[in-house]
Scaffold this motif. Structure first.
Motif, mmCIF file in Angstrom:
data_model
loop_
_atom_site.group_PDB
_atom_site.id
_atom_site.type_symbol
_atom_site.label_atom_id
_atom_site.label_comp_id
_atom_site.label_asym_id
_atom_site.label_seq_id
_atom_site.Cartn_x
_atom_site.Cartn_y
_atom_site.Cartn_z
ATOM 1 N N SER A 1 4.921 -10.272 1.064
ATOM 2 C CA SER A 1 3.783 -9.927 1.916
ATOM 3 C C SER A 1 2.546 -10.739 1.539
ATOM 4 O O SER A 1 1.858 -11.300 2.407
ATOM 5 C CB SER A 1 3.484 -8.432 1.819
ATOM 6 O OG SER A 1 2.326 -8.105 2.558
ATOM 7 N N ASN B 1 2.951 -14.443 2.513
ATOM 8 C CA ASN B 1 2.691 -14.674 3.943
ATOM 9 C C ASN B 1 1.203 -14.682 4.241
ATOM 10 O O ASN B 1 0.720 -15.471 5.065
ATOM 11 C CB ASN B 1 3.400 -13.607 4.782
ATOM 12 C CG ASN B 1 4.893 -13.856 4.878
ATOM 13 O OD1 ASN B 1 5.339 -14.994 4.778
ATOM 14 N ND2 ASN B 1 5.673 -12.790 5.070
ATOM 15 N N GLN B 2 0.461 -13.786 3.596
ATOM 16 C CA GLN B 2 -0.989 -13.777 3.781
ATOM 17 C C GLN B 2 -1.610 -15.076 3.257
ATOM 18 O O GLN B 2 -2.549 -15.618 3.855
ATOM 19 C CB GLN B 2 -1.602 -12.586 3.048
ATOM 20 C CG GLN B 2 -1.263 -11.228 3.665
ATOM 21 C CD GLN B 2 -1.861 -10.091 2.871
ATOM 22 O OE1 GLN B 2 -3.004 -10.169 2.406
ATOM 23 N NE2 GLN B 2 -1.092 -9.026 2.690
ATOM 24 N N SER C 1 -0.997 -17.870 5.618
ATOM 25 C CA SER C 1 -1.790 -17.671 6.846
ATOM 26 C C SER C 1 -3.275 -17.805 6.609
ATOM 27 O O SER C 1 -4.080 -17.528 7.504
ATOM 28 C CB SER C 1 -1.491 -16.283 7.426
ATOM 29 O OG SER C 1 -0.129 -16.108 7.685
ATOM 30 N N GLU D 1 -5.114 -15.903 4.884
ATOM 31 C CA GLU D 1 -5.728 -14.565 4.877
ATOM 32 C C GLU D 1 -5.959 -14.064 3.452
ATOM 33 O O GLU D 1 -6.636 -13.057 3.256
ATOM 34 C CB GLU D 1 -4.827 -13.577 5.624
ATOM 35 C CG GLU D 1 -4.655 -13.909 7.101
ATOM 36 C CD GLU D 1 -3.607 -13.042 7.765
ATOM 37 O OE1 GLU D 1 -3.031 -12.175 7.065
ATOM 38 O OE2 GLU D 1 -3.343 -13.229 8.969
ATOM 39 N N HIS D 2 -5.364 -14.755 2.487
ATOM 40 C CA HIS D 2 -5.492 -14.367 1.085
ATOM 41 C C HIS D 2 -6.010 -15.573 0.316
ATOM 42 O O HIS D 2 -5.303 -16.570 0.158
ATOM 43 C CB HIS D 2 -4.124 -13.921 0.544
ATOM 44 C CG HIS D 2 -4.169 -13.411 -0.876
ATOM 45 N ND1 HIS D 2 -4.401 -12.082 -1.177
ATOM 46 C CD2 HIS D 2 -4.017 -14.045 -2.064
ATOM 47 C CE1 HIS D 2 -4.376 -11.923 -2.484
ATOM 48 N NE2 HIS D 2 -4.142 -13.109 -3.041
#
Length: 558
Positions: A30, A33-34, A37, A39-40
């Motif tokens: 998880s 993937n962030q 993307s 997002e992290h």
């Protein structure tokens, strides 16, 4: 070390691209993937990068080996690189943070390498690789090929070749990853059926030849003040290495047989003396470009002999920035350092230049203030004048090759500029090409065209080009360059120039001089910056040693 079988089952597919995750094999899917993307922004435990094909289709087979977590105790070939980084970034030591090394071993990876191809097609047919490194704003990274004979083994001697990072937005540091693009190079030599080279030369992969191992090494290190611009960081690194010596005048001392720095406020210069001026090349200095003239040559010390026999009464060198500034900026600093010392019109100076120094001399001889009031030029000898450096061609820049070659020269000549070049290798080719000194050497640049087409102010000025073309035996002492030549990659260098060259400047470009002022050129077989090394320079049409310096002095005495 983590081995990974290359298969579709082990690939990650994201945004229509497939690649492999570099790091541990127990990752939080998880969070990964962030991270992918955007997002992290923070680090993901156990993940340090990704590896895939440059075109997004990773169809390799075999087994890939790479670091799980990285090594904090680098040694061997990277030891010098770590010393360079600590000199450039003293915050590494003060922070207590360690430099971390990662590796990727391709020994057991099967790439689709062409067996035969024309020279113009070969490089395009080599598989492209994309390496993405994850790192913090306060971290930088250097990436290398390590070339080994046979297969890789920790501690085994090798040659390093730097890779350049892809540009970030505005060359800034507000990022959590860096991308590097490289080629899957063959593990055997590339041969051709002819000694002559052109675009249509047929190349063949010789699988019976000596095998080479190619390993990717990564150094990740602490670098403070991410809010600083790239230009500010380069300035800071230069200051760490050079202190206040970015610009200085030096005078040759015949008793000590060395160059001595002059007082910046009151330089010991006599404008009534017959004077020789020395102007060095890119990423060099007076001692770097002309240090061979401090060594015994054919029973004498060349510069010492010039003073002792009265050919010249003083020899002056000008140390100056070469990439962060252009010839106009260099000239302004030279004027300041001369501190109102002005050579009269009846006592013009003679000048010897190497590489980029020739462009500075050209600026000086076409500048009215310098020629009429400060430093008139009588004779000029330009060794491998950088009248356009093909590595900087904006259509297909090969800046990383240029920097690797100059770094090898610096190592060979024991110059501090290997450290400075390492600093520039932290940045992209786009950043390098927009710097003033780089633009001035870029083919087609407006300022360069002005420098190479304008004529000297004084009609009496005469110019002699010393033009070099490389020969394989000249590369014997240059580790990485010898390696390139041994495996046939020197043929790809030809593609940069599409003609004779000394590995840095095209021979045809070295000969560009104002027609009415130029005398017959002197042609030599030489590697760039070897002009005065008697044992490594040959007459153009033979393998007899060339005495380039003597040819220059004969020209000055005519």
């Amino acid at each position: 070390m983590r081995p990974l079988t290359l298969s579709t089952e082990n690939q990650v597919n994201f945004n229509e691209k497939s690649f492999y995750l570099l790091g541990d094999d127990n990752l939080n899917a998880s969070i990964v993937n962030q991270k992918l993307s955007h997002e992290h922004f923070d680090d993901v435990e156990g993940l340090w990068g990704t590896l895939g094909a440059g075109d997004g289709n990773t169809d390799w087979t075999g087994k890939l080996k790479f670091s799980r977590k990285g090594n904090k105790n680098s040694e061997g070939a990277l030891s010098d690189e770590i010393r360079h980084l600590k000199k450039l970034h003293p915050e590494i030591k003060t922070s207590g943070k360690r430099i971390i090394e990662y590796f990727i071993n391709f020994d057991d990876v099967n790439f689709v390498i062409p067996e035969t191809a024309t020279l113009k097609d070969w490089e395009q047919l080599l598989p492209s690789i994309r390496l993405t490194l994850f790192l913090q704003k306060t971290e930088g990274a250097l990436v290398y090929y390590e070339w080994y004979e046979g297969t890789y083994r920790a501690g085994k001697s090798c040659d390093l070749e730097h890779l350049l990072v892809e540009s970030t937005e505005n060359f800034g540091f507000d990022r959590d990853r860096l991308n590097f693009y490289l080629k899957a190079l063959p593990q055997h030599a590339i041969l051709s059926n002819s000694d002559s080279v052109n675009e249509n030369t047929e190349l063949q992969l010789d699988r019976s030849s000596k095998r080479y191992s190619l390993v990717i090494k990564v150094l990740k290190f602490f670098r403070d003040r991410p809010e600083e611009s790239a230009e500010a960081k380069i300035e800071k690194m230069l200051t760490e290495v050079m202190g206040d010596k970015k610009y200085s005048l030096l005078k040759y001392n015949s008793i000590e047989n060395d160059f001595i720095a002059l007082d910046k406020n009151s330089p010991d210069i006599n404008t009534s003396y017959k004077t020789l001026l020395l102007l060095h090349g890119t990423f060099s200095s007076t001692s770097g470009s002309f240090g061979d003239l401090l060594e015994m040559k054919i029973g004498k010390y060349p510069l010492k002999a010039l003073i002792e026999d009265g050919t010249y009464e003083q020899i002056i060198g000008f140390d100056h920035l070469t990439i962060l500034d252009d010839a106009k900026g260099n000239a302004n600093e030279l004027k300041k350092l001369l501190a109102n010392h002005k050579f009269p019109q009846d006592n013009p100076v003679d000048v010897i230049t190497t590489s980029r120094g020739g462009l500075l001399a050209k600026y000086l001889y076409q500048n009215e203030e310098f020629q009429n009031e400060i430093l008139p030029i009588r004779r000029l000898a330009c060794c491998a004048c950088a009248n356009g450096v093909n590595y900087f061609d904006v259509a297909a820049p090969k800046v990383v090759k240029f920097l690797n070659i100059l770094k090898q020269i610096s190592h060979y000549k024991s110059l501090p500029f290997a450290t400075i070049i390492t600093g520039f290798l932290e940045f992209s080719s786009n950043f390098f090409l927009q710097l003033k000194g780089s633009q001035m050497m870029t083919p087609g640049n407006e300022f360069l065209n002005q420098l190479i087409t304008a004529k000297p102010i004084h009609s009496e000025t005469k110019i002699k080009a010393i033009a070099g073309d490389w020969d394989k035996q000249i590369l014997a002492d240059y580790g990485l360059l010898r390696r390139w030549s041994a495996v046939g990659l020197d043929k790809l260098i030809w593609l940069v120039f599409k003609g004779d060259n000394d590995w840095v400047v095209k021979t045809e470009n070295q000969l560009i001089m104002p027609e009415d002022f130029a005398v017959e050129a002197y042609h030599i077989k030489s590697f760039h910056c070897n002009y005065f090394d008697y044992q490594k320079t040959f007459n153009g049409g033979s393998h007899q040693f060339a005495d380039t310096f003597n040819e220059i002095i004969k020209f000055f005495n005519d």
